[in-house]
Design an enzyme around this catalytic site. Sequence first.
Site, mmCIF file in Angstrom:
data_model
loop_
_atom_site.group_PDB
_atom_site.id
_atom_site.type_symbol
_atom_site.label_atom_id
_atom_site.label_comp_id
_atom_site.label_asym_id
_atom_site.label_seq_id
_atom_site.Cartn_x
_atom_site.Cartn_y
_atom_site.Cartn_z
ATOM 1 N N GLY A 1 0.030 -6.778 -6.252
ATOM 2 C CA GLY A 1 -0.919 -6.662 -4.766
ATOM 3 C C GLY A 1 -0.933 -4.804 -5.013
ATOM 4 C CD GLN B 1 0.261 0.127 -1.478
ATOM 5 O OE1 GLN B 1 0.072 -0.901 -2.036
ATOM 6 N NE2 GLN B 1 1.489 0.172 -1.971
ATOM 7 C CB CYS C 1 6.808 -0.886 -2.956
ATOM 8 S SG CYS C 1 4.832 -0.287 -2.228
ATOM 9 C CG LEU C 2 1.826 -0.912 -7.481
ATOM 10 C CD1 LEU C 2 0.582 -0.691 -7.262
ATOM 11 C CD2 LEU C 2 2.895 -0.399 -8.417
ATOM 12 C CG HIS D 1 5.028 -5.389 0.063
ATOM 13 N ND1 HIS D 1 6.633 -5.602 -0.762
ATOM 14 C CD2 HIS D 1 4.236 -5.153 -0.463
ATOM 15 C CE1 HIS D 1 6.379 -4.201 -0.823
ATOM 16 N NE2 HIS D 1 5.097 -3.436 -0.870
ATOM 17 C CD GLU D 2 0.374 -4.983 -1.352
ATOM 18 O OE1 GLU D 2 0.142 -3.937 -0.583
ATOM 19 O OE2 GLU D 2 1.431 -5.585 -1.645
ATOM 20 C CG HIS E 1 2.013 -0.852 2.058
ATOM 21 N ND1 HIS E 1 2.425 -0.224 2.045
ATOM 22 C CD2 HIS E 1 1.743 -1.990 1.362
ATOM 23 C CE1 HIS E 1 3.099 -0.737 0.961
ATOM 24 N NE2 HIS E 1 2.852 -1.667 0.361
HETATM 25 NI NI NI Z 1 4.036 -2.347 -2.077
#
Ligand code: NI
Length: 176
Positions: A46, A51, A97-98, A139-140, A143
Site C-alpha cells: 500500500g 508518502q 511502512c515504506l 493504515h493507508e 496516512h
Molecule cells: Ni505506511
Amino acid sequence: MALREILIAPHPVLQAVAKPVEVVDDQIRTLLDDMLETMYQAPGIGLAAPQVGVGLRVIVVDVVYDPQDPSTRAPLKIINPEIVSLSDEDMTYSEGCLSIPEHYGDVVRPRAIGLKYLDEFGTPKTLEAEDLLAICLQHEIDHLEGILFIDHLSNIKRNMIMRKLLKEKKLRGEFA
Ligand code: NI
C-alpha cells in the site's frame, strides 16, 4: 508512468492532513499510476500520496500481488476514502511502512471495514474489506490524517523507532 521518491519519516508532509481531491482528472490518474509503480517496485502492499510528497487524499493498495508472477496484480486505486463501518472484532498485525523502513510493530485495528471512495474515473464506489486488506486500507487512510503506524504503538516503542529514524536521517545529511 514514473517512479516517485518515497519520503522517510520524520517529514512534515507525513504528519499533515491531506486535502480531498476535487476533480478526478488526468493529473490524478497519473499520480495513481506512478504511486502503483512506486509501490510495486519498493515492494509494498500500500502507498498513500503524502508518502510521495503529495498532500491529497489518494491511496493505492494491492494485497494480492505475488512479485514472482506479474499476472497476479490486483491494484485498488482509491480517492477520498471514507470509512463508513468498523467491525467490533479486532485483529493484531505486525505492520511496517515504506516511510519507516526496517521497523515493525504490532498494531490492533478493527478486523473488517466498510469503505466509500471514488475510483480513478471519479465514480463513487463501496467496498467491504476484511483481514489484511482491511488492515492495509486503515493504515493507508491513517496516512491521510498524518498518522503513522508507530503512533498506535506504546510511547516507549514509538520513541525508540523515532530516535533511530532521526539518527539515520542525520547520517544521510538530511535535516529532520
Ligand atoms: Ni505506511
